[in-house]
Design a protein around this motif. Structure first.
Motif, PDB file in Angstrom:
ATOM      1  N   UNK A 101       0.810  -1.201   0.000  1.00 27.28           N
ATOM      2  CA  UNK A 101       0.000   0.000   0.000  1.00 27.28           C
ATOM      3  C   UNK A 101       0.853   1.264   0.000  1.00 27.28           C
ATOM      4  N   UNK A 102       1.910   1.284   0.797  1.00 28.88           N
ATOM      5  CA  UNK A 102       2.736   2.491   0.842  1.00 28.88           C
ATOM      6  C   UNK A 102       3.418   2.747  -0.499  1.00 28.88           C
ATOM      7  N   UNK A 103       3.763   1.694  -1.230  1.00 33.01           N
ATOM      8  CA  UNK A 103       4.352   1.884  -2.552  1.00 33.01           C
ATOM      9  C   UNK A 103       3.307   2.390  -3.539  1.00 33.01           C
ATOM     10  N   UNK A 104       2.086   1.895  -3.426  1.00 31.30           N
ATOM     11  CA  UNK A 104       1.001   2.373  -4.273  1.00 31.30           C
ATOM     12  C   UNK A 104       0.754   3.842  -3.997  1.00 31.30           C
ATOM     13  N   UNK A 105       0.735   4.220  -2.727  1.00 26.92           N
ATOM     14  CA  UNK A 105       0.514   5.609  -2.352  1.00 26.92           C
ATOM     15  C   UNK A 105       1.632   6.486  -2.900  1.00 26.92           C
ATOM     16  N   UNK A 106       2.858   6.044  -2.799  1.00 24.49           N
ATOM     17  CA  UNK A 106       3.983   6.820  -3.320  1.00 24.49           C
ATOM     18  C   UNK A 106       3.882   6.962  -4.836  1.00 24.49           C
ATOM     19  N   UNK A 107       3.503   5.887  -5.506  1.00 25.62           N
ATOM     20  CA  UNK A 107       3.350   5.943  -6.957  1.00 25.62           C
ATOM     21  C   UNK A 107       2.231   6.906  -7.327  1.00 25.62           C
ATOM     22  N   UNK A 108       1.108   6.814  -6.621  1.00 25.14           N
ATOM     23  CA  UNK A 108      -0.002   7.719  -6.925  1.00 25.14           C
ATOM     24  C   UNK A 108       0.398   9.172  -6.686  1.00 25.14           C
ATOM     25  N   UNK A 109       1.097   9.449  -5.597  1.00 21.86           N
ATOM     26  CA  UNK A 109       1.541  10.819  -5.325  1.00 21.86           C
ATOM     27  C   UNK A 109       2.490  11.300  -6.426  1.00 21.86           C
ATOM     28  N   UNK A 110       3.350  10.403  -6.893  1.00 20.45           N
ATOM     29  CA  UNK A 110       4.263  10.774  -7.979  1.00 20.45           C
ATOM     30  C   UNK A 110       3.487  11.069  -9.260  1.00 20.45           C
ATOM     31  N   UNK A 111       2.491  10.250  -9.577  1.00 22.60           N
ATOM     32  CA  UNK A 111       1.662  10.498 -10.763  1.00 22.60           C
ATOM     33  C   UNK A 111       0.914  11.819 -10.648  1.00 22.60           C
ATOM     34  N   UNK A 112       0.417  12.132  -9.461  1.00 21.83           N
ATOM     35  CA  UNK A 112      -0.304  13.396  -9.269  1.00 21.83           C
ATOM     36  C   UNK A 112       0.616  14.594  -9.439  1.00 21.83           C
ATOM     37  N   UNK A 113       1.921  14.387  -9.272  1.00 23.01           N
ATOM     38  CA  UNK A 113       2.874  15.474  -9.445  1.00 23.01           C
ATOM     39  C   UNK A 113       3.154  15.816 -10.898  1.00 23.01           C
ATOM     40  N   UNK A 114       2.677  14.980 -11.807  1.00 22.95           N
ATOM     41  CA  UNK A 114       2.879  15.248 -13.235  1.00 22.95           C
ATOM     42  C   UNK A 114       1.833  16.235 -13.733  1.00 22.95           C
ATOM     43  N   UNK A 115       2.180  16.936 -14.788  1.00 27.08           N
ATOM     44  CA  UNK A 115       1.185  17.809 -15.425  1.00 27.08           C
ATOM     45  C   UNK A 115       0.125  16.917 -16.064  1.00 27.08           C
ATOM     46  N   UNK A 116      -1.070  17.453 -16.322  1.00 26.85           N
ATOM     47  CA  UNK A 116      -2.115  16.632 -16.955  1.00 26.85           C
ATOM     48  C   UNK A 116      -1.653  16.008 -18.275  1.00 26.85           C
TER      49      UNK A 116
END
Length: 170
Positions: A101-116
């Protein structure tokens, strides 16, 4: 094509592909409610265009393009944005992944940091497995733009995902 045949073909497509379409929309926008709206918009447009799209044989490409364009239209209209769900609500809706779960959360946070734009390119290239040219065609941009967006996005993802690892180890 008779209406019954048309409806049966459309229903079969929706039944088979809806989970993947939802996942695509969710990866692109990051909000479960907006993802549902994007899928519904795409399926409504697909139903209207079904005879043409099925004749060409590019159903997935058509639906992907509608999802991406609808999302980008929404991003460009800040007055129409809805309040985003909290992180906990998002995690409750995400399908179970084979990573912690923590890796999924980190990946999701990284994806959210990208421009649309970068996020859409990453989803099309690495989730859908589209080629550079297919991605460029879907987004109506040049292959060079796809390459540069992908390169920049992957570099930002690497940087964002390496940082937490360094913090945990150090």
């Amino acid at each position: 094509m008779k209406r019954d045949e048309r409806d049966a073909g459309f229903a079969a497509y929706v039944t088979a592909r809806r989970p993947r379409l939802y996942r695509t929309a969710f990866l692109v926008c990051g909000d479960p409610h907006e993802a549902e709206d994007l899928v519904q918009t795409a399926l409504a447009k697909l139903y209207v265009a079904w005879p043409r799209v099925i004749a060409v044989g590019q159903v997935d490409a058509y639906v992907r393009k509608v999802i991406v364009n609808a999302h980008l239209d929404e991003v460009r209209r800040p007055h129409r944005r809805r309040e985003r769900s909290t992180r906990d609500e998002l995690l409750d809706r995400v399908a179970q992944a084979p990573v912690a779960l923590e890796e999924t959360d980190e990946l999701w946070q990284a994806l959210r940091g990208l421009s649309p734009g970068q996020r859409v390119v990453v989803v099309l290239r690495h989730y859908w497995g589209l080629s550079v040219n297919e991605t460029a065609e879907t987004l109506s941009i040049s292959p060079g733009t796809v390459k540069s967006q992908t390169s920049d996005a992957l570099e930002r993802l690497r940087s964002a995902l390496e940082q937490p690892l360094l913090t945990k180890r150090g």
